[in-house]
Scaffold this active site. Structure first.
Site, PDB file in Angstrom:
ATOM      1  N   ASP A  82       7.087  27.701  67.663  1.00 29.80           N
ATOM      2  CA  ASP A  82       8.081  26.842  67.013  1.00 29.80           C
ATOM      3  C   ASP A  82       9.510  27.210  67.402  1.00 29.80           C
ATOM      4  O   ASP A  82      10.389  26.354  67.422  1.00 29.80           O
ATOM      5  CB  ASP A  82       7.916  26.923  65.488  1.00 29.80           C
ATOM      6  CG  ASP A  82       6.568  26.357  65.034  1.00 29.80           C
ATOM      7  OD1 ASP A  82       6.234  25.238  65.455  1.00 29.80           O
ATOM      8  OD2 ASP A  82       5.856  27.032  64.264  1.00 29.80           O
ATOM      9  N   GLY A  83       9.750  28.481  67.737  1.00 28.13           N
ATOM     10  CA  GLY A  83      11.100  28.930  68.086  1.00 28.13           C
ATOM     11  C   GLY A  83      11.705  28.191  69.266  1.00 28.13           C
ATOM     12  O   GLY A  83      12.902  27.912  69.294  1.00 28.13           O
ATOM     13  N   GLU A  87      15.113  25.682  69.521  1.00 27.74           N
ATOM     14  CA  GLU A  87      16.167  25.748  70.543  1.00 27.74           C
ATOM     15  C   GLU A  87      16.418  24.372  71.152  1.00 27.74           C
ATOM     16  O   GLU A  87      17.561  23.967  71.364  1.00 27.74           O
ATOM     17  CB  GLU A  87      15.753  26.685  71.690  1.00 27.74           C
ATOM     18  CG  GLU A  87      16.107  28.117  71.498  1.00 27.74           C
ATOM     19  CD  GLU A  87      15.961  28.919  72.807  1.00 27.74           C
ATOM     20  OE1 GLU A  87      16.282  28.381  73.894  1.00 27.74           O
ATOM     21  OE2 GLU A  87      15.518  30.068  72.717  1.00 27.74           O
ATOM     22  N   SER A 113       2.605  32.409  68.637  1.00 31.74           N
ATOM     23  CA  SER A 113       1.733  32.927  67.571  1.00 31.74           C
ATOM     24  C   SER A 113       1.978  32.108  66.307  1.00 31.74           C
ATOM     25  O   SER A 113       1.099  31.944  65.481  1.00 31.74           O
ATOM     26  CB  SER A 113       1.957  34.421  67.328  1.00 31.74           C
ATOM     27  OG  SER A 113       3.323  34.725  67.280  1.00 31.74           O
ATOM     28  N   GLU A 364      13.224  31.450  62.951  1.00 32.02           N
ATOM     29  CA  GLU A 364      14.248  32.233  63.641  1.00 32.02           C
ATOM     30  C   GLU A 364      15.187  32.849  62.610  1.00 32.02           C
ATOM     31  O   GLU A 364      15.503  32.218  61.601  1.00 32.02           O
ATOM     32  CB  GLU A 364      15.046  31.339  64.608  1.00 32.02           C
ATOM     33  CG  GLU A 364      14.183  30.662  65.669  1.00 32.02           C
ATOM     34  CD  GLU A 364      13.488  31.637  66.601  1.00 32.02           C
ATOM     35  OE1 GLU A 364      14.189  32.365  67.322  1.00 32.02           O
ATOM     36  OE2 GLU A 364      12.241  31.686  66.609  1.00 32.02           O
TER      37      GLU A 364
END
Length: 373
Positions: A82-83, A87, A113, A364
């Site tokens: 998802d990070g 972005e 993960s 994040e």
């Protein structure tokens, strides 16, 4: 016909050109191999041509989508956790032409993960709960079919003046601690969250702050506040405050029409939570918090709703563990735990008493400070 009545769907063109943003470090570090073995053969068959962009450092994808001409691609595909999508979304929102560019379909293929959005979309598509290769195959199949629809984004603003766009959730306290403390176990894949949960349970902490929100539906028993003469005049459209006509410059970011500045008290028709000690606060807008955490079973892709959960201080470790175990099936609210509260909201504000604890947006890290969305 669309899976959900009332949803409007678009279809990707054929042949289709996709820009694939791939983080080779994400998750257990297998994203590139999985892309070549599982995804590419399926896309080739579906007449989807890919350009693969491999990220080499944090913010690499952010800069690419912010600065490049993206007109040659019909869709942007994120193969990571998802990070990386976080972005990409924020990079797109920094473009002067964000309004046009945000119409370009985005696709998530699970390669991290934490694959909460992929698990949520798999769930909305009516598929069985799956993980790993099977989830990747299901998400690739959705891309091959080319059907795309709208998704809500949440606009967050912080006391230090940051404006962020989030597709998954905002958290503080226990859940965020688990997310960040377990980073060192990334090689375990999804098991990192289980291990992190057990570790954070051992050192259960309490966080002090004030939580306020605008309920999505008027709450039973709450009387509407008497009109505050200084309150912004609303036009009855679910309390949406309209900016004066013609004040928005072209390319300006959308106005946070339900919010007042963080330096002012929340509007009178908001609810202020009486408790000020929490174990965790989590505002989620998708169904899943992780591949096997069905946190908001009622959530839809674009229900215009923020699903706000908070855990009040005083909960026992056993009760907390029970909630997490039940969340695998989405039955945690059936436990009727007096310390767990759930309310669908349209906006929220969190003001920590001190800068303690980690805040997260879409997994994040965010500095701990007052924030609203």
């Amino acid at each position: 016909s669309p899976p959900h009545p009332g949803d409007s769907y678009g279809v990707l063109p054929r042949p289709c050109r996709a820009l694939v943003l791939l983080n080779p470090q994400s998750g257990t570090g297998r994203a590139l191999e999985d892309f070549q073995a599982v995804v590419q053969p399926m896309l080739a068959e579906a007449d989807i041509a890919t350009t693969v962009f491999i990220t080499e450092r944090p913010h690499h994808a952010h800069e690419k989508v912010r600065d490049e001409d993206l007109s040659q691609w019909d869709t942007l595909v994120v193969m990571a956790g998802d990070g990386l999508l976080y972005e990409v979304v924020n990079g797109l929102m920094e473009r002067p032409d964000w309004e046009e560019t945000m119409k370009k379909p985005l696709c998530i293929l699970p390669g991290g993960s934490g694959n909460a959005l992929a698990a949520s979309i798999n769930h909305y598509a009516g598929n069985d709960h799956v993980a790993k290769k099977k989830l990747l195959t299901n998400c690739t199949f959705i891309l091959c079919k080319g059907l795309h629809t709208q998704m809500d984004l949440v606009s967050l603003s912080t006391a230090s003046g940051k404006r962020l766009f989030s597709f998954l959730g905002f958290g503080w306290g226990f859940i965020s601690d688990v997310d960040i403390d377990s980073e060192k176990y990334r090689w375990l894949g999804n098991a990192r969250f289980t291990l992190g949960t057990l570790q954070c349970l051992a050192k259960l902490r309490v966080y002090q702050g004030r939580l306020s929100y605008l309920p999505a539906v008027p709450e039973q028993g709450s009387l509407p506040a008497l009109r505050d003469p200084h309150a912004p005049v609303t036009n009855g459209q679910a309390g949406r405050i309209l900016p004066p006509a013609g004040t928005e410059a072209p390319g300006a970011l959308p106005t946070d029409s339900l919010l007042v500045p963080l330096c002012q008290p929340v509007p009178a028709h908001w609810t202020v939570v009486p408790e000020e000690e929490f174990v965790s606060v989590y505002a989620i807008y998708q169904s899943h918090l992780g591949t096997n955490l069905l946190m908001a079973p009622a959530a839809q892709l674009h229900d215009g709703c923020i699903h706000l959960f908070y855990l009040k201080a005083g909960i026992s470790r056993v009760a907390l563990l029970k909630i997490f175990l039940a969340m695998a099936r989405g039955t945690h609210l059936d436990l009727n735990c007096p310390h767990l509260r759930y309310v669908p909201v349209r906006a929220f504000r969190l003001e920590p008493r001190a800068a303690t604890g980690i805040m997260t947006v879409d997994g994040e890290v965010l500095a701990c400070e007052p924030v609203q969305g």
